[in-house]
Design a protein around this motif. Structure first.
Motif, short mmCIF file in Angstrom:
data_model
loop_
_atom_site.label_atom_id
_atom_site.label_comp_id
_atom_site.label_asym_id
_atom_site.label_seq_id
_atom_site.Cartn_x
_atom_site.Cartn_y
_atom_site.Cartn_z
N GLU A 55 25.91 67.10 27.56
CA GLU A 55 25.07 66.18 26.82
C GLU A 55 24.14 65.43 27.76
O GLU A 55 22.98 65.17 27.42
CB GLU A 55 25.95 65.21 26.03
N PHE A 56 24.62 65.07 28.95
CA PHE A 56 23.78 64.39 29.92
C PHE A 56 22.58 65.25 30.28
O PHE A 56 21.43 64.76 30.34
CB PHE A 56 24.59 64.07 31.17
N ASP A 57 22.80 66.54 30.52
CA ASP A 57 21.68 67.42 30.87
C ASP A 57 20.72 67.61 29.71
O ASP A 57 19.50 67.60 29.90
CB ASP A 57 22.22 68.78 31.34
N ARG A 58 21.25 67.76 28.50
CA ARG A 58 20.38 67.91 27.34
C ARG A 58 19.54 66.66 27.13
O ARG A 58 18.35 66.74 26.82
CB ARG A 58 21.20 68.21 26.09
N ASP A 59 20.17 65.49 27.30
CA ASP A 59 19.47 64.25 26.98
C ASP A 59 18.56 63.76 28.10
O ASP A 59 17.78 62.82 27.90
CB ASP A 59 20.49 63.16 26.63
N THR A 60 18.65 64.36 29.29
CA THR A 60 17.72 64.03 30.37
C THR A 60 16.70 65.15 30.59
O THR A 60 15.94 65.11 31.56
CB THR A 60 18.45 63.73 31.69
N ALA A 61 16.70 66.14 29.72
CA ALA A 61 15.73 67.23 29.84
C ALA A 61 14.31 66.71 29.60
O ALA A 61 14.10 65.81 28.77
CB ALA A 61 16.05 68.35 28.85
N TYR A 117 20.58 55.75 32.81
CA TYR A 117 20.17 56.98 32.10
C TYR A 117 18.66 57.20 32.25
O TYR A 117 18.20 58.31 32.52
CB TYR A 117 20.57 56.87 30.63
N LEU A 118 17.89 56.13 32.09
CA LEU A 118 16.44 56.25 32.24
C LEU A 118 16.06 56.64 33.66
O LEU A 118 15.14 57.45 33.86
CB LEU A 118 15.79 54.91 31.87
N LEU A 119 16.77 56.09 34.64
CA LEU A 119 16.48 56.44 36.03
C LEU A 119 16.75 57.92 36.28
O LEU A 119 15.98 58.59 36.98
CB LEU A 119 17.34 55.58 36.97
N ALA A 120 17.82 58.45 35.69
CA ALA A 120 18.12 59.88 35.82
C ALA A 120 17.05 60.73 35.16
O ALA A 120 16.67 61.80 35.66
CB ALA A 120 19.49 60.18 35.24
N LEU A 121 16.54 60.28 34.02
CA LEU A 121 15.49 61.01 33.32
C LEU A 121 14.23 61.10 34.17
O LEU A 121 13.64 62.18 34.36
CB LEU A 121 15.20 60.31 32.00
N LEU A 122 13.81 59.97 34.73
CA LEU A 122 12.65 59.97 35.62
C LEU A 122 12.94 60.75 36.89
O LEU A 122 12.07 61.45 37.43
CB LEU A 122 12.27 58.53 35.97
N GLY A 123 14.19 60.65 37.37
CA GLY A 123 14.57 61.41 38.56
C GLY A 123 14.47 62.90 38.35
O GLY A 123 14.11 63.65 39.26
N ARG A 124 14.80 63.36 37.14
CA ARG A 124 14.68 64.79 36.87
C ARG A 124 13.23 65.24 36.88
O ARG A 124 12.89 66.29 37.43
CB ARG A 124 15.33 65.13 35.53
N ALA A 125 12.36 64.44 36.28
CA ALA A 125 10.94 64.79 36.28
C ALA A 125 10.38 64.85 37.70
O ALA A 125 9.65 65.78 38.06
CB ALA A 125 10.16 63.79 35.43
N LEU A 126 10.73 63.86 38.53
CA LEU A 126 10.25 63.85 39.91
C LEU A 126 10.83 65.02 40.71
O LEU A 126 10.15 65.60 41.56
CB LEU A 126 10.59 62.53 40.59
N LEU A 133 21.79 63.88 40.68
CA LEU A 133 21.07 63.27 39.57
C LEU A 133 21.96 62.33 38.77
O LEU A 133 21.55 61.22 38.41
CB LEU A 133 20.49 64.35 38.66
N SER A 134 23.19 62.74 38.49
CA SER A 134 24.06 61.88 37.68
C SER A 134 24.46 60.61 38.42
O SER A 134 24.86 59.63 37.79
CB SER A 134 25.30 62.66 37.23
N LEU A 135 24.36 60.61 39.76
CA LEU A 135 24.65 59.38 40.50
C LEU A 135 23.67 58.26 40.12
O LEU A 135 24.02 57.08 40.21
CB LEU A 135 24.57 59.63 42.01
N LEU A 136 22.46 58.63 39.69
CA LEU A 136 21.49 57.63 39.28
C LEU A 136 21.94 56.91 38.02
O LEU A 136 21.57 55.75 37.79
CB LEU A 136 20.11 58.27 39.07
N LEU A 137 22.71 57.59 37.20
CA LEU A 137 23.34 56.96 36.04
C LEU A 137 24.56 56.14 36.46
O LEU A 137 24.77 55.01 36.00
CB LEU A 137 23.76 58.03 35.03
N THR A 138 25.37 56.70 37.36
CA THR A 138 26.65 56.10 37.72
C THR A 138 26.51 54.67 38.23
O THR A 138 27.32 53.80 37.92
CB THR A 138 27.35 56.96 38.78
#
Length: 287
Positions: free
Chosen positions: A18-24, A51-60, A207-212
């Motif tokens: 779910e984390f990967d789907r929701d940060t896609a 969660y938002l930081l991980a989302l932006l982190g994925r884009a970067l 990436l998930s560490l940005l959420l943690t």
């Protein structure tokens, strides 16, 4: 003559968590990504900052030539809400071992204009290319064994004040020494410690560490304050790729003054390595 770019979704495929789907994010144009902020990661009505930081982190991570966040600093400008968003990224500098970029997340006002929610500056590298030399005085936090810690559903304790959907996506067990707030007896020490994992069993990664670093209840609860503690600025350092297994998180606040507090976080993996550190400035709850 017109040119076009094929849209590409980054961060999810069949069978992902779910984390990967929701940060896609979906590449719309060079440096521009569409995203959908999931209501599953909200606290009260606002979307969680980690969660938002991980989302932006994925884009970067998709935009820059290096794969892993080393340091990422975010300024939270306005509260984000579930729904459509657009992320605009820009390369600032590219070197041999590090590349630096910036990104902003926008949502739409009722009149259709864009409202900037978060602005991020980050440097990315390759965690697998780091040398093995470690010289540290840091030690893992003293946390009770996981079977002696408490989650939101354990015992007669009430749910986390102000919490909502995000608690269903996390497997957090808090150290008994830092849950006094849940029974009306906060310690006053400004500490929060616990075990962290994603509820669906997804193993941790960079990436998930940005959420943690922003997933535990705020230390203000143990200072006797309840309510939303919105993040103003959050800087995270990812030190190495975490080993599989639950993470240990320790957060401390030393100074609440003028209506603001800082939170210093350490994240340790199952191999007793310090894998992430962060500091954030947050607005204290208004009692």
């Amino acid at each position: 003559m017109s040119t076009s770019i094929e849209t590409t979704t980054v961060g999810t495929d069949a069978g992902t968590s779910e984390f990967d789907r929701d940060t896609a994010v979906t590449l719309r144009a060079p440096g521009v990504y569409d995203a959908d902020l999931s209501a599953g990661w909200t606290i009260i009505s606002a979307v969680n900052g980690g969660y938002l930081l991980a989302l932006l982190g994925r884009a970067l991570g998709d935009h820059l030539p290096h794969p892993d966040p080393f340091t990422i600093s975010a300024h939270y400008l306005t509260p984000s809400v579930p729904g459509p968003a657009v992320i605009r990224t820009e390369t600032v500098r590219t070197g041999r071992t590090l590349s630096t970029g910036q990104a902003s997340l926008f949502q739409y006002a009722e009149d259709g204009t864009e409202v900037e929610r978060i602005r991020v500056l980050a440097s990315y590298g390759d965690l697998d290319a780091l040398p093995d030399d470690v010289r540290t005085s840091a030690t893992p936090p003293a946390i009770a064994p996981i079977d002696q810690c408490f989650g939101p559903a354990d015992g007669p304790r009430p749910p986390i004040p102000g919490s909502s959907a995000i608690t269903d996506r996390l497997a957090i067990k808090l150290d008994p020494a830092t849950v006094g707030w849940a029974i009306g007896a906060p310690s006053g020490k400004g500490e929060m410690r616990g075990w962290f994992a994603l509820a669906d069993g997804r193993e941790p990664d960079a990436l998930s560490l940005l959420l943690t670093v922003d997933a535990l209840p705020p230390t203000s609860f143990e200072l006797g304050l309840k309510g939303w503690t919105p993040t103003v600025e959050l800087t995270t350092h990812v030190r190495c790729r975490p080993a599989p297994g639950p993470l240990r998180v320790a957060i401390t606040t030393r100074n609440l003054a003028g209506g603001f507090l800082e939170e210093d976080a350490e994240v340790w993996d199952s191999a007793d390595r310090l894998v992430a550190q962060s500091r954030q400035l947050a607005r204290a709850p208004r009692g």
